[in-house]
Design a protein around this motif. Structure first.
Motif, short mmCIF file in Angstrom:
data_model
loop_
_atom_site.label_atom_id
_atom_site.label_comp_id
_atom_site.label_asym_id
_atom_site.label_seq_id
_atom_site.Cartn_x
_atom_site.Cartn_y
_atom_site.Cartn_z
N CYS A 8 0.85 -1.31 -0.30
CA CYS A 8 -0.16 -0.25 0.05
C CYS A 8 0.69 1.21 0.04
O CYS A 8 2.11 1.33 0.23
CB CYS A 8 -0.96 0.34 1.18
N SER A 10 -0.54 4.45 -0.05
CA SER A 10 -1.82 5.57 -0.09
C SER A 10 -1.43 6.32 0.31
O SER A 10 -2.11 7.52 1.00
CB SER A 10 -2.99 4.78 0.91
N CYS A 11 0.02 6.30 1.71
CA CYS A 11 0.55 7.33 2.38
C CYS A 11 1.66 7.42 2.55
O CYS A 11 2.34 6.86 1.28
CB CYS A 11 0.15 7.20 4.02
N GLY A 14 4.81 2.42 3.29
CA GLY A 14 4.84 0.93 2.87
C GLY A 14 4.07 -0.27 2.92
O GLY A 14 4.74 -1.77 3.19
N CYS A 15 3.18 -0.74 4.02
CA CYS A 15 2.30 -1.65 4.36
C CYS A 15 2.33 -2.91 3.48
O CYS A 15 1.41 -2.56 2.34
CB CYS A 15 1.06 -1.00 4.92
N MET A 42 -2.23 -2.93 8.42
CA MET A 42 -2.80 -1.91 7.48
C MET A 42 -3.48 -1.07 7.90
O MET A 42 -4.03 -1.06 9.82
CB MET A 42 -3.56 -1.95 6.32
N CYS A 43 -3.58 0.66 7.84
CA CYS A 43 -4.42 1.00 8.52
C CYS A 43 -5.32 1.36 7.79
O CYS A 43 -5.51 0.83 6.70
CB CYS A 43 -3.46 2.57 8.79
N LYS A 45 -6.76 3.68 5.17
CA LYS A 45 -6.84 4.23 4.53
C LYS A 45 -6.27 3.19 3.85
O LYS A 45 -7.21 3.22 2.35
CB LYS A 45 -6.10 5.21 4.73
N GLY A 46 -5.21 2.87 3.83
CA GLY A 46 -5.17 1.47 3.36
C GLY A 46 -6.44 0.19 3.74
O GLY A 46 -6.61 -0.51 1.29
N GLY A 179 4.01 5.31 7.04
CA GLY A 179 3.19 4.73 7.46
C GLY A 179 3.13 3.03 8.81
O GLY A 179 2.25 3.65 9.76
N GLU A 180 3.95 2.42 8.00
CA GLU A 180 4.19 1.33 8.77
C GLU A 180 4.91 1.99 9.79
O GLU A 180 4.60 0.46 11.02
CB GLU A 180 4.79 0.05 7.86
N GLN A 182 4.14 3.60 12.45
CA GLN A 182 3.04 3.80 13.81
C GLN A 182 3.20 2.50 14.16
O GLN A 182 3.09 2.27 16.07
CB GLN A 182 1.66 3.96 12.83
S1 SF4 Z 1 -0.34 3.36 7.10
FE1 SF4 Z 1 -1.94 2.68 6.19
S2 SF4 Z 1 -1.94 4.18 4.21
FE2 SF4 Z 1 -0.18 4.24 5.03
S3 SF4 Z 1 0.90 2.21 3.84
FE3 SF4 Z 1 -0.44 1.48 5.49
S4 SF4 Z 1 -1.75 0.72 5.77
FE4 SF4 Z 1 -1.13 2.67 3.60
#
Ligand code: SF4
Ligand SMILES: Nc1nc2c(c(=O)[nH]1)N[C@H]1C(S)=C(S)[C@@H](COP(=O)(O)OP(=O)(O)OC[C@H]3O[C@@H](n4cnc5c(=O)[nH]c(N)nc54)[C@H](O)[C@@H]3O)O[C@H]1N2
Ligand SMILES: Nc1nc2c(c(=O)[nH]1)N[C@H]1C(S)=C(S)[C@@H](COP(=O)(O)OP(=O)(O)OC[C@H]3O[C@@H](n4cnc5c(=O)[nH]c(N)nc54)[C@H](O)[C@@H]3O)O[C@H]1N2
Ligand SMILES: [Mo]
Length: 712
Positions: A8, A10-11, A14-15, A42-43, A45-46, A179-180, A182
């Protein structure tokens, strides 16, 4: 049914994602448990990527403007017609004003990041811009290069858990650099890491902290110098590391004497005892590390702030060490930027080149133009005219300081093209609109710098919708159309060249191609620590960690960090503060949106339907505002409205409003972008950080009142 493993994007992260297909339709997205980064997480958004992919409002084919600029009248055209129109207008601009009259704007750290300067250089304009170069992440990268000879990040991989994590101006468990990350900090806390959080708001992360320092917005420079003062004067630093590996300790000692804790406490509004406690806890931990966010990069003293904070890692000897910071592994070199195609004469015309020498000057291997100077050139023709703009995933009306000035400047241009997923308030001003592929629709290789580049991951084209293309494909096709040298290679050939360059640095990557990477999905090289010892020194001019920066000195800036009062504060502008008595900070991101994106995704919007302004209950009461009321927030530049969320933990003198808010559901072409957009309140005017050109987004002045007009 079939599944494809991808990442992913989307941010910035790269999850790992497993995408389920029914025929050629994506029907489900699941976290990939085999991802070495996100490990089955994943968050939201993904996970809601399908809603974005098949959203009815996606831009589906190229369009050209029919009515007046911004009127919202569009006609469908073919890709060939779009390329012809763009080529014709660029060539007209070049022959009339020179290639430098074209500004190429991209948005924050996306897949096409490296391809924009490549295209700009090929076209012959030095003026490409990206918000991060002065305002987000790159000041931290520059501070790393300057002080340590490398950009460095937290080690979560070696198995040594950091004892103490200092989280500075960062909403890390929501945002994170990638993103990952977090998930990494959440895991580290579970394993016992203790937190110090520096934030004007008591974020969920701050609630978990041993120490939460409620800093006055925009005074992080003073706080860092105060903590350095305690660490030096109480001799809490790592003596061996400092003696052997740092340059300029004596000079730094002298500088920090200007910042005794009592003075810093007055400036920052943090009790002196808390400042001492934070310094002692950080320096006393066996392994301590630092996570920092963009809040410290939204002031005109960004560079010195970021440098001061980074020196905490040097003095405590937590550098390139398990559980501390580790130095970038540079697994994947950048694609060629075709810099040889930009003449020296053209590169000297880069807007901001002479003024902001760390960001835009020749010393930077990755120089970009100064955004406010570029918009000024559109408005005034000074220092020379800018007449055309190409946007790739940039929503400047929402993201630039000073939405009004951005709008005025764009309205004055001869030509604008914009490549986007959706019609936005910014894209609505274009002459030609190009439909962009989303993260499930394009190929990319990526080595996230926030993982210090020890991982390569791929993003795969799983499907394609409508007539969308990737930005990289457009650069190639347009270059070919215009007879430019860029188009000699396809995106895949560019990725293969990057992998070949990677193999020259890391022999274990030999014969790796993009096709092979698609099979592997991920590749990691082992992390090495203490690299400066093995090669006997740091990659800085003195071979040491430069507490005193010889490069800053050479470029004509103060080699040591200092504090500067925010330019618009109750202390620097007491008269203005009579009318605008509250301190305003903006940003403070939320999990459901990425910057100005995702407000049209139903399930994401449902979880966060309205923009939120954080207030202390006493401040609210004084203005007759109750929790959940709509509030007007007004600065000397304009007025917006957001919904009140009351919190006892806010300083009664401070308010925080969200940024990035527009209303895609509105019928009007401006999509309500003047209503709740934090950047109606800000400005991209001076003062600027002397070396980076950064302007103030955190720590301005405002006033509030109840909004009785808005229908809730
Ligand atoms: S944190 Fe969310 S948006 Fe960002 S790569 Fe991971 S799943 Fe996708
Ligand atoms: N007041 C205030 N202003 C801020 C900030 C703040 O905290 N406060 N933060 C600043 C920061 S840190 C940043 S990074 C900037 C961000 O500013 P921008 O980068 O301008 O904003 P984004 O919303 O990230 O992205 C812009 C657009 O990219 C589109 N997009 C997504 N993927 C693609 C793609 O693959 N191709 C194309 N062509 N388009 C795509 C999205 O639909 C979105 O509309 O904002 C800055 N502005
Ligand atoms: N879910 C999600 N993830 C994102 C993004 C997103 O919009 N949504 N945006 C991406 C982008 S482009 C970036 S740059 C990063 C940004 O992510 P972060 O770096 O986390 O930035 P923010 O959340 O804007 O602000 C971080 C914290 O700074 C605090 N703050 C405000 N003013 C000050 C100040 O003057 N000093 C200090 N010390 N703290 C202050 C805010 O209260 C907030 O909690 O996240 C990236 N990731
Ligand atoms: Mo950012």
């Amino acid at each position: 049914m079939k599944t494809v493993k991808t990442s992913c994007r989307s941010c910035h992260g790269g999850c790992g994602a497993i995408v389920h297909l029914d025929g050629d339709r994506v029907v489900k997205i699941q976290p990939d448990p085999d991802s070495p980064l996100s490990k089955g997480r994943m968050c939201i958004k993904g996970l809601k990527g399908i809603e974005l992919l098949y959203h009815p409002d996606r831009l589906k084919y190229p369009m050209k403007r029919l009515g007046g600029r911004g009127e919202g009248k569009w006609g469908r055209i073919t890709w060939d017609e779009a390329y012809d129109l763009i080529a014709e207008n660029l060539q007209k601009t070049i022959s009339q004003y020179g290639a430098e009259a074209i500004v190429i704007a991209q948005g924050t750290g996306r897949h096409m990041f490296q391809h924009v300067p490549r295209f700009a250089n090929t076209l012959g304009t030095p003026n490409w811009i990206e918000p991060g170069m002065a305002m987000c992440f790159f000041p931290r990268v520059q501070a790393g290069m300057m002080g340590f000879g490398a950009f460095s990040v937290v080690d979560y991989y070696s198995g040594v858990n950091p004892e103490c994590i200092l989280v500075w101006g960062h909403n890390h468990d929501v945002t994170s650099a990638g993103g990952e990350c977090q998930f990494f900090i959440q895991d580290a806390i579970k394993r016992g890491a203790k937190l110090i959080v520096i934030d004007p708001r008591k974020t969920p992360l701050a609630s978990k902290a041993e120490l939460w320092l409620r800093v006055r917005p925009g005074t992080d420079d003073a706080l860092a110098l105060g903590m350095l003062n305690v660490i030096i004067n109480e001799k809490l630093f790592d003596r061996e590391f400092v003696e052997k590996w740092t340059y300029g300790f004596e000079a730094l000692c002298a500088r920090v004497q200007e910042y005794p804790v009592e003075r810093v406490s007055e400036i920052t509004w943090i009790p002196a005892e808390q400042i001492r406690a934070a310094a002692r806890m950080f320096a006393g931990a066996g392994t301590a590390t630092l996570e920092w966010g963009c809040a410290i990069e939204h002031t005109p003293n960004t560079m010195q702030t970021v440098r001061a904070i980074s020196l905490l890692m040097a003095l405590t000897g937590n550098y390139d060490k398990p559980g501390g910071w580790y130095e970038g592994m540079n697994v994947l070199p950048s694609p060629s930027h075709n810099s040889h195609l930009l003449s020296r004469e053209q590169s000297l015309k880069r807007l901001g080149e002479k003024e902001f020498r760390v960001m835009a000057g020749a010393h930077n291997p990755f120089p970009s133009a100064h955004i406010p100077t570029a918009y000024q050139a559109m408005l005034t023709g000074e220092p020379y005219p800018v007449r055309a703009m190409m946007l790739f995933g940039n929503n400047g009306i929402m993201s630039n300081g000073g939405a009004q000035a951005t709008h005025e400047a764009m309205m004055s241009l001869d030509f604008i093209s914009s490549m986007e997923l959706f019609m936005t308030p910014t894209t609505a001003l274009a002459d030609v609109v190009l439909p962009a592929a989303s993260w499930l629709e394009l190929d990319e290789i990526y080595a996230p710098p926030d993982l210090a580049s020890h991982t390569i991951l791929v993003q795969k084209q799983v499907v394609r919708t409508h007539e969308c293309k990737s930005d990289e494909e457009v650069f190639c096709e347009l270059s070919r159309k215009m007879g430019l040298e860029y188009g000699a290679e396809t995106p895949e050939e560019i990725y293969d060249a990057q992998l070949a360059a990677a193999a020259r640095l890391h022999p274990q990557l030999e014969r790796l191609t993009f096709q092979k990477m698609k099979e592997l999905s991920y590749l990691q090289i082992p992390i090495e620590f203490g690299k400066y010892e093995k090669r006997s020194g740091f990659r800085t001019p003195t071979g040491k960690v430069e507490l005193y920066s010889t490069l800053m000195e050479k470029l004509g800036y103060d080699p040591l960090p200092y504090y500067e009062e925010p330019p618009e504060s109750p202390y620097s502008q007491p008269l203005l503060a009579k009318d605008f008595p509250l301190i305003l900070t903006t940003g403070g991101r939320v999990a459901n949106f990425f910057c100005t994106e995702h407000h049209q995704i139903p399930s994401l919007r449902k979880g966060h339907p309205n923009p939120i302004v954080d207030l202390h209950p006493d401040t609210a009461r004084e203005h007759g505002i109750a929790d959940g009321d709509w509030v007007y927030i007004e600065s000397p530049r304009g007025r917006i409205t957001q919904k009140a969320r009351l919190s006892q933990d806010m300083d009664p003198r401070v308010v925080n409003c969200e940024y990035g808010w527009w209303y895609p559901e509105r019928e009007t072409q401006d999509f309500g972008c003047w209503e709740s957009n934090a950047n109606v309140l800000t400005t991209m005017g001076p003062p600027y950080d002397p070396s980076m050109g950064t302007y103030q987004l955190r720590g301005l002045l405002c006033r509030i009142s109840k909004n009785d007009d808005r229908d809730t």
